[in-house]
Scaffold this active site. Sequence first.
Site, PDB file in Angstrom:
ATOM      1  N   GLU A  52     -28.388  64.573 -33.674  1.00 13.92           N
ATOM      2  CA  GLU A  52     -29.235  64.339 -32.490  1.00 13.92           C
ATOM      3  C   GLU A  52     -29.619  62.879 -32.324  1.00 13.92           C
ATOM      4  O   GLU A  52     -29.804  62.398 -31.217  1.00 13.92           O
ATOM      5  CB  GLU A  52     -30.535  65.152 -32.603  1.00 13.92           C
ATOM      6  CG  GLU A  52     -30.399  66.598 -32.192  1.00 13.92           C
ATOM      7  CD  GLU A  52     -31.722  67.178 -31.717  1.00 13.92           C
ATOM      8  OE1 GLU A  52     -32.728  67.006 -32.438  1.00 13.92           O
ATOM      9  OE2 GLU A  52     -31.753  67.786 -30.639  1.00 13.92           O
ATOM     10  N   LYS A  93     -31.527  74.407 -21.202  1.00 12.32           N
ATOM     11  CA  LYS A  93     -32.842  75.039 -21.064  1.00 12.32           C
ATOM     12  C   LYS A  93     -33.076  75.504 -19.625  1.00 12.32           C
ATOM     13  O   LYS A  93     -33.571  76.601 -19.383  1.00 12.32           O
ATOM     14  CB  LYS A  93     -33.946  74.044 -21.462  1.00 12.32           C
ATOM     15  CG  LYS A  93     -33.940  73.693 -22.938  1.00 12.32           C
ATOM     16  CD  LYS A  93     -35.088  72.755 -23.284  1.00 12.32           C
ATOM     17  CE  LYS A  93     -35.009  72.336 -24.749  1.00 12.32           C
ATOM     18  NZ  LYS A  93     -36.033  71.352 -25.119  1.00 12.32           N
ATOM     19  N   HIS A  97     -12.133  76.061 -51.572  1.00 13.76           N
ATOM     20  CA  HIS A  97     -11.120  77.087 -51.334  1.00 13.76           C
ATOM     21  C   HIS A  97     -11.008  77.423 -49.860  1.00 13.76           C
ATOM     22  O   HIS A  97     -10.314  78.363 -49.493  1.00 13.76           O
ATOM     23  CB  HIS A  97     -11.453  78.343 -52.124  1.00 13.76           C
ATOM     24  CG  HIS A  97     -11.348  78.093 -53.587  1.00 13.76           C
ATOM     25  ND1 HIS A  97     -10.237  78.401 -54.308  1.00 13.76           N
ATOM     26  CD2 HIS A  97     -12.193  77.486 -54.451  1.00 13.76           C
ATOM     27  CE1 HIS A  97     -10.408  78.031 -55.563  1.00 13.76           C
ATOM     28  NE2 HIS A  97     -11.594  77.471 -55.678  1.00 13.76           N
TER      29      HIS A  97
END
Lengths: 406, 406
Positions: B252, B392, B281
């Site tokens: 951010e 938002k 792995h």
Amino acid sequence: MRLLYREFFDKSFINSIENECIRLKKRITKTFGNWGFSLVKKDTDLVNYFESQKGKWNRFVQIGMGGSVLGAQALCEFLSVPKGKSIEFVDDIGSSCVSSLNYSPNTCYHVVSKSGSTVETIANLIYLINHFKGNPDKQIIISTGSSGFLKEYADNHNIKRFLIPDNVGGRYSLFTPVGMAAASFLEYDIDKIFAGMNRALENLISDTPASPYLLAVITSEFLRKNRRNLVLFCYSERLLKTVYWFRQLWAESLGKLIDRDGNQVRTGQTPIVAQGTSDQHSQIQLYREGPLDKLFCFFRGPADHDEKLHAGPDFDRFSYLSGHSLNEIKYAEYSATKDSLAEHSPVISIETDSCSEQSFGLLIMNLMLATAITGELLNIDAFNQPGVELGKQLTKSILTKNEIRL
Amino acid sequence: MRLLYREFFDKSFINSIENECIRLKKRITKTFGNWGFSLVKKDTDLVNYFESQKGKWNRFVQIGMGGSVLGAQALCEFLSVPKGKSIEFVDDIGSSCVSSLNYSPNTCYHVVSKSGSTVETIANLIYLINHFKGNPDKQIIISTGSSGFLKEYADNHNIKRFLIPDNVGGRYSLFTPVGMAAASFLEYDIDKIFAGMNRALENLISDTPASPYLLAVITSEFLRKNRRNLVLFCYSERLLKTVYWFRQLWAESLGKLIDRDGNQVRTGQTPIVAQGTSDQHSQIQLYREGPLDKLFCFFRGPADHDEKLHAGPDFDRFSYLSGHSLNEIKYAEYSATKDSLAEHSPVISIETDSCSEQSFGLLIMNLMLATAITGELLNIDAFNQPGVELGKQLTKSILTKNEIRL
């Protein structure tokens, strides 16, 4: 399973990828009969064994690394573990896994390694044996390849052993005993898992466009355009482990130095797991404004209908939340996040409608096929992993020379 | 905390980055007094409050998104939760978090949002209130900014409220009540946390080369060389949540469209969490043979000394494991993996020697400083997040129009 892509791209791009799928289908159909993972059949020895052991164990611990546990984990999370049974996975060494390894009498310990010599798995097995108070041979079962240390160990100790077929790579082995032992313990319907898997194989040769071709064509198209990161944005708790399983499949299968003609290509796409909704608050700033090097693949499973919220007068400013459940808000965020990223980046989405055995088989086989087909498109071997040896040799050499300081 | 870099690079490169650190130090010292996060002092109101509530609660639930929970989670994992107390974090919505939200009488619910209007946090608060059987105002505490919905809500209901200072961004807020409420509940020594934090600040202006400058110079140097991914490879269970906290901070703070002069830069580095040993792995094939677009930053904490393995005669082929504990094998793999990646990619490592309050404060402040300094080097604002608004707005619009289908 549905692959959503049409709503994100313009018509000419959609035409070009759909045409590419038709061309590709003609080419792939010839070779695809050789892909071992698509030939796996139900292991009746395994099914009969768990049938005969019914009621003996209520706890199952699977010990293995990478492909030896991720698929079984994905399966258990997708279908959920029935009450009265518990299942644990050990895919690391050190303090965190010791509690799962400690001996308890009602537990079946399933030790998995295709090569039969994965060092962490062997170390965990030694730890387990060191702590066993009873007769370990009666509580351990082993899944391994047709040769190697674990096969010999099982045979010497008369330990029940299941075969991972030679032509099925570890990360493609979910439908072998690697995944199906846990399925048998939890009494999932294995025939339905195989029915889903076969449905994916049938779709692949049918006339309608199949998801694996589309996923392969879209991802390699954007890889060519330098979208070298594939963000796997998961909006379903039931699918998170499946996404981690797919992360290994995609990374190991496609991250290759050399192509099939021996040219240095250093290809591959870096898969990155993001979790909705929390990573909206952690990564979206970077995803929207940072470098345009990402292709986004969303995952959405079915959601339980849960109770609606009642925002009382105190919460007036948030009255739009009233009448929605937490799950509904989560799925509104899924849609919104998808759309906000699609402004500057390519987005696709994989949706599944039910958490059934059949859906799981279908989803997993579609993702395996997509990976193998992408390997064909990139002209690389999607089934080997030559890059992992050096670390193993160095570990052995450090331990042999006793060079550790904690 | 130690930053290891000298063993991975050649002399001329080391000289150039160390010289760059000296130049940088002169430049930064002028502005760094303005960084709010470095000015945070112990909140005595908070400390007194928890002192006065001692023995009242044995469970603590922190409700918040991103920076409102990640730092507190990191702290609890690093120092571990004392017996008799439990702590849970809710940083999502939907089925998974409902059990934490359900009301129980011995629980303190800590609701955290700097803006005071984070929609998931408010939705979870509404859910909690809808399910409260007693008097919610006595069990909820709120940490929020100096204005906004949560501040008003707390004041209207006479709910105990703590301040997140205006000049401290959410992801930099660990030393405010956002992180220190959990620390107080768990009775960690807050003075020692601040002592560690201050140690980092003192190091920064001392004469020896400080880790934050080095981390900033090395990462931005490799970002210029197109190492756009930063793999955070964690070999300590105690540090995994710290790595997730840092993943948000880095993403951010540095993922930005516009630089300080208003130029479009689309800069930033994509942080990717990898977990040792399991991701050896799962991802090493890609990391070693795939695109050379990654810088690797390892994290290693102290390990408990655990019991040595005894590989009996059955395990002859693995006799080199005998006399080593699982933790020792893990740390051999840490060294081996570092070295195997260093063949083709730049590698650095952050090591901490003890899991004490002081070490945690030092580590966290060093990572915050490194992030802010990197922002200076990239000429971007490391403290804003303009890219998160669209999602938002879209969520609100979807919910308002009732466009959800589950």
